[in-house]
Design a protein around this motif. Structure first.
Motif, PDB file in Angstrom:
ATOM      1  N   SER A 241      -6.920   7.325   2.166  1.00 55.94           N
ATOM      2  CA  SER A 241      -6.886   6.080   1.382  1.00 55.94           C
ATOM      3  C   SER A 241      -5.518   5.407   1.369  1.00 55.94           C
ATOM      4  O   SER A 241      -5.382   4.310   0.822  1.00 55.94           O
TER       5      SER A 241
ATOM      6  N   ILE B  30      -3.874  10.943  -4.466  1.00 56.41           N
ATOM      7  CA  ILE B  30      -4.601   9.975  -3.642  1.00 56.41           C
ATOM      8  C   ILE B  30      -4.848  10.612  -2.272  1.00 56.41           C
ATOM      9  O   ILE B  30      -3.899  11.041  -1.619  1.00 56.41           O
TER      10      ILE B  30
ATOM     11  N   ASP C 106      -5.158   1.766   2.470  1.00 51.62           N
ATOM     12  CA  ASP C 106      -5.948   0.783   1.724  1.00 51.62           C
ATOM     13  C   ASP C 106      -5.613   0.707   0.239  1.00 51.62           C
ATOM     14  O   ASP C 106      -6.052  -0.220  -0.433  1.00 51.62           O
ATOM     15  N   LYS C 107      -4.883   1.669  -0.281  1.00 51.75           N
ATOM     16  CA  LYS C 107      -4.635   1.747  -1.719  1.00 51.75           C
ATOM     17  C   LYS C 107      -3.393   0.945  -2.105  1.00 51.75           C
ATOM     18  O   LYS C 107      -2.267   1.334  -1.815  1.00 51.75           O
TER      19      LYS C 107
ATOM     20  N   THR D 200       0.840  -1.194   0.000  1.00 47.94           N
ATOM     21  CA  THR D 200       0.000   0.000   0.000  1.00 47.94           C
ATOM     22  C   THR D 200       0.879   1.250   0.000  1.00 47.94           C
ATOM     23  O   THR D 200       2.095   1.170   0.211  1.00 47.94           O
TER      24      THR D 200
END
Length: 67
Positions: free
Chosen positions: A46, A42, A49-50, A17
């Motif tokens: 996030s 981004i 979780d990305k 991530t």
């Protein structure tokens, strides 16, 4: 897999991530940091979780003070 971070190539594990990448490259504070993947910013919420994908182009920008 490999990702390009500020024009430097890094080998990371599949599923890494943004938050894990920042820790891997030893960016410990997230204050004043912006992250874009393939020219798309981004949201900080996030980052945990990305996941990154192979050949992603990651840009990390740090705000600096000046006058």
């Amino acid at each position: 897999m490999e990702v390009l971070v500020n024009n430097e190539l890094y080998a990371v594990q599949q599923g890494t991530t943004i938050a894990a990448l920042l820790q891997f490259i030893q960016i410990t504070t997230h204050k004043g940091i912006a992250v874009a993947i393939n020219n798309q910013v981004i949201p900080k919420a996030s980052w945990a979780d990305k996941p990154l994908n192979n050949a992603d182009n990651v840009t990390i920008i740090r705000a600096t003070q000046g006058g």
